[in-house]
Design an enzyme around this catalytic site. Structure first.
Site, PDB file in Angstrom:
ATOM      1  N   SER A   1       3.436   4.738  -5.298  1.00  0.00           N
ATOM      2  CA  SER A   1       3.431   4.984  -3.850  1.00  0.00           C
ATOM      3  C   SER A   1       2.626   3.874  -3.183  1.00  0.00           C
ATOM      4  O   SER A   1       1.430   3.728  -3.435  1.00  0.00           O
ATOM      5  CB  SER A   1       2.808   6.350  -3.547  1.00  0.00           C
ATOM      6  OG  SER A   1       3.605   7.388  -4.063  1.00  0.00           O
ATOM      7  N   HIS A   2       3.299   3.105  -2.337  1.00  0.00           N
ATOM      8  CA  HIS A   2       2.685   1.912  -1.740  1.00  0.00           C
ATOM      9  C   HIS A   2       1.977   2.306  -0.446  1.00  0.00           C
ATOM     10  O   HIS A   2       2.577   2.337   0.626  1.00  0.00           O
ATOM     11  CB  HIS A   2       3.768   0.871  -1.472  1.00  0.00           C
ATOM     12  CG  HIS A   2       3.217  -0.498  -1.237  1.00  0.00           C
ATOM     13  ND1 HIS A   2       3.998  -1.569  -0.886  1.00  0.00           N
ATOM     14  CD2 HIS A   2       1.958  -0.984  -1.313  1.00  0.00           C
ATOM     15  CE1 HIS A   2       3.246  -2.645  -0.748  1.00  0.00           C
ATOM     16  NE2 HIS A   2       2.001  -2.313  -1.001  1.00  0.00           N
ATOM     17  N   GLN A   3       0.668   2.588  -0.547  1.00  0.00           N
ATOM     18  CA  GLN A   3      -0.096   3.055   0.608  1.00  0.00           C
ATOM     19  C   GLN A   3      -0.916   1.962   1.268  1.00  0.00           C
ATOM     20  O   GLN A   3      -1.285   2.079   2.432  1.00  0.00           O
ATOM     21  CB  GLN A   3      -1.054   4.170   0.175  1.00  0.00           C
ATOM     22  CG  GLN A   3      -0.387   5.329  -0.547  1.00  0.00           C
ATOM     23  CD  GLN A   3      -1.422   6.270  -1.101  1.00  0.00           C
ATOM     24  OE1 GLN A   3      -1.998   7.066  -0.368  1.00  0.00           O
ATOM     25  NE2 GLN A   3      -1.694   6.178  -2.387  1.00  0.00           N
TER      26      GLN A   3
END
Length: 740
Positions: free
Chosen positions: A65-67
């Site tokens: 998950s690219h936060q």
């Protein structure tokens, strides 16, 4: 100069030593370990699950998950060095990332386009590893969801395992990709890496075979990584304190119409003061009754009980004296926290007497308030961050009493872990943030009002506005106009009544409304869409599940259904005689209750072991959207055929949409059972209903011949139809002389 050089040399040696430790501890290359050390020290990273990542059998796809801008550097430091990282264009070009890009293999792609899958499948089939960085979206738009489809297709073609990775805390970094108003920034937040076990798409689908969509199976698995990024064993008090750390202790978190607004700090101070008083008069682990309206006082009491290691037993003061006495005895409640002002205003003297008859004594908040000293306040102000007792999330946290809409109420025992899990399951499916304001009118003795309407905002930093009664149909729209909530919880009955009295701008601030407890009628949904531009997202739950099981979302919704299962919930459908296209729903998951207490075994926890039979008959489509056909008890068996009473109500509602209706089954000597319609429609006639049913293509068995007209349908305090009372009313009116 020499001192400076010595200091620098010491730092280099320390860096090398720590790097060597990390190399052997995590199995990294030495250069990876050296570049990981700054992250490890600055963000105190919890990384014990990285061994799962590195030991995953090839072919494998790591779905991250690219936060924030840090994830690529962090993963290049930690993943096996033969992993091919598919980076977004910014990460692929950023100069500061160059040292980390040298650690592994990287390619750039445009997130607006789908992956070039053939090349990636070849990499995987050659015993390779891929790392893909998907946008951090709880409710992904169409473009983002295409990426999930692409990853699913690649994984299936290569028979690759999926390993979801979620870095908890990354949204709060200065380089976060989330707007600052939705994720307040911190320079050095503590990070934790959540990693799930490797599974193929086929294995993911097999966990819930009734939901056949491969892409949704991947999407749900990624949501699970987000869910388990929260340490569910910390309990509710510490989870609320963690939220205060994220958004700031001075962040306004609760407000009501009487006491005004309280920040997290003031909430914890007040809760500690009350918790000390609860400790003095109750024993550790004891069930303490809470009989309070939706106001700041109920939140302070709940948090105080959690802090003190007591169990909050939520008393349904609308259930009537007999039910309250039974509840007190079933859960062995010796003390009930309440307010004299509330009891007087709500005219609950008979309920107080019922509680005392059951063996409880009343502890009045007014008395506690006058007994608080300056020293108490000072101690609470200094120690507000600390719980009064050691927190154990696995122990009972709350006792709720089932509504009794179909029979005798039971005490449902929920651990703090159950409640926190359910709140975070909802957070992993519905987009909420500290920028939101939630208006909760549902009573906290109702599971929906407790978990969704109270606990969820407290553990996520969403400002909570509490209103004491859902029945004030004229006042609540006015409150909404002033408070400007972005989220509201309600039932169809309540929402329809608010819409009738509301002015067009009253609910204009709403992003969405979460509706549960009963089916949402099409006209209610249409009214909120057209008049208020607010989407009603329908969900489904039960007290035993703490309570939310499934929910639609504003982007991924299907009218007429209650949505898809929340992350980490498993279901199975058991066949039901006479029903071919649906089954009886059984559930399992971290939110499922500890067990029941019953009147015949008071105070004794009867633990739930394995799957829970919900008693609901449901159908599930290919995408996993669930349609409730009715309760198993809400089916009539007529001449051997199973007829859904819920379907009968929907048919009648289509004919007389402005009225309220309830269908009940009563004994019939010839056919076993027959259906009776109880309705507020004065003009209702059996012949008109029969003709309408014929045109609608309804089976003849579905159309009631008996109609009982009433001024009001009996309802419970939760807003649900009271079918026990309704059935008894129908039997009495028809003179059947059969006990309900």
């Amino acid at each position: 100069m020499i001192l400076t050089l010595a200091l620098l040399a010491g730092l280099v040696v320390a860096w090398l030593l720590i790097g060597a430790v990390e190399k052997f501890r995590l199995g990294l290359r030495f250069t990876q370990a050296l570049l990981y050390v700054p992250f490890k020290l600055a963000y105190r990273i919890s990384d014990n699950r990285i061994t799962v990542v590195r030991k995953a059998q090839v072919p494998v796809i790591y779905v991250i998950s690219h936060q924030s801008r840090f994830e690529p550097a962090l993963m290049l430091s930690l993943l096996p060095d033969d992993t091919l990282h598919i980076l977004d264009e910014v990460s692929a070009r950023s100069p500061w990332l160059e040292p980390w890009r040298e650690l592994g293999r990287t390619i750039a792609f445009n997130a607006e386009h789908v992956f070039v899958s053939r090349r990636l499948v070849r990499v995987l089939k050659g015993k390779g590893r891929l790392a893909v960085y998907l946008p951090d979206a709880v409710e992904p738009d169409v473009k983002t969801f295409r990426l999930f489809r692409a990853v699913t297709r690649i994984a299936m073609q290569a028979d690759a395992r999926i390993v979801p990775i979620f870095v908890t805390g990354a949204r709060s970094l200065p380089v976060s990709l989330t707007p600052a108003d939705k994720a307040p920034r911190h320079w050095f937040p503590r990070l934790s890496i959540s990693v799930l076990e490797p599974m193929t798409i086929a294995e993911l689908v097999a966990r819930n075979p009734d939901q056949a969509s491969n892409t949704n199976a991947l999407f749900d698995r990624v949501a699970e990584a987000r869910l388990f990024g929260t340490d569910l064993d910390r309990g509710l008090f510490l989870a609320m304190r963690d939220a205060a750390d994220r958004v700031g202790a001075s962040h306004t978190i609760i407000e009501d119409v009487i006491s005004g607004a309280l920040s997290y700090r003031k909430m914890f101070i007040g809760a500690r003061v009350l918790g000390r008083r609860f400790e003095a008069v109750t024993a550790s682990g004891e069930a303490v009754g809470v009989m309070l309206p939706n106001a700041n006082g109920v939140v302070l009491s709940l948090v105080g009980l959690f802090s003190a290691g007591r169990v909050a037993a939520m008393i349904n003061y609308t259930a009537g004296p007999a039910s309250v006495t039974a509840a007190i005895r079933t859960a062995v409640i010796r003390t009930v926290v309440s307010s004299r002002a509330f009891v007087e205003k709500a005219d609950l003297a008979d309920i107080v007497a019922a509680a005392e008859t059951g063996g409880a004594r009343l502890l009045w908040l007014e008395d506690l308030r006058t007994s608080v000293t300056t020293l108490d306040k000072l101690a609470a102000a200094l120690l507000w961050r600390l719980p009064l007792q050691r927190q154990d999330a696995a122990k009972p946290g709350v006792i709720l009493f089932t509504s009794g809409s179909e029979g005798t109420p039971k005490a449902v025992v929920l651990s703090q872990k159950n409640l926190l899990a359910n709140a975070m399951q909802a957070e992993a499916r519905i987009t909420i943030s500290p920028a939101d304001i939630l208006l909760n009118v549902l009573p906290v003795f109702h599971s929906f009002g407790l978990t969704g309407g109270t606990i969820l905002p407290l553990v996520t930093g969403v400002k909570l506005f509490l209103y004491p009664s859902p029945l004030h149909y004229k006042i609540i729209p006015e409150i909404a106009r002033k408070v400007k909530p972005t989220i509201m919880f309600g039932t169809d009955t309540f929402l329809a009544n608010y819409a009738r009295t509301a002015k067009d701008g009253d609910f204009s601030s709403l992003r969405f409304v979460v509706a549960g407890a009963e089916a949402v009628k099409p006209e209610t949904r249409r009214t909120y869409r057209e008049r208020f531009q607010a989407e009603i997202i329908e969900g489904f739950g039960l007290t035993e599940a703490a309570p939310v099981v499934a929910v639609n979302t504003a982007i991924h919704g299907r009218d007429g259904t209650v949505g898809r299962l929340l992350p980490a919930i498993r279901m199975k459908l058991e066949p039901v005689e006479g029903i071919n296209d649906a089954g009886q729903l059984w559930l399992d998951g971290p939110n499922m209750m500890m067990g029941y207490m019953t009147a015949d075994r008071p105070g004794e926890l009867q633990p739930l072991t394995g799957w829970h039979d919900t008693g609901d008959i449901v159908a599930v489509d290919r995408e996993g959207f669930i349609t409730i056909r009715g309760r198993a008890k809400r089916f009539a068996k007529i001449a051997g055929e199973m007829v859904s009473l819920g379907a009968v109500e929907m048919l009648v509602q289509s004919l007389w949409p402005e009225e309220h209706h309830a269908a009940v089954a009563v004994p019939d000597k010839r056919r076993g059972e027959r259906i009776v319609l109880v309705t507020t429609a004065d003009e209702a006639s059996a012949e008109e209903l029969r003709q309408f049913g014929k045109k609608a293509g309804a089976a003849e068995l579905m159309v009631p011949n008996d109609i009982v007209k009433v001024e009001e349908i009996p309802v419970l305090g939760s807003g649900k139809t009271d079918y026990v009372s309704t059935r008894k009313l129908a039997i009495d009116r028809l003179g059947l002389g059969v006990a309900a």
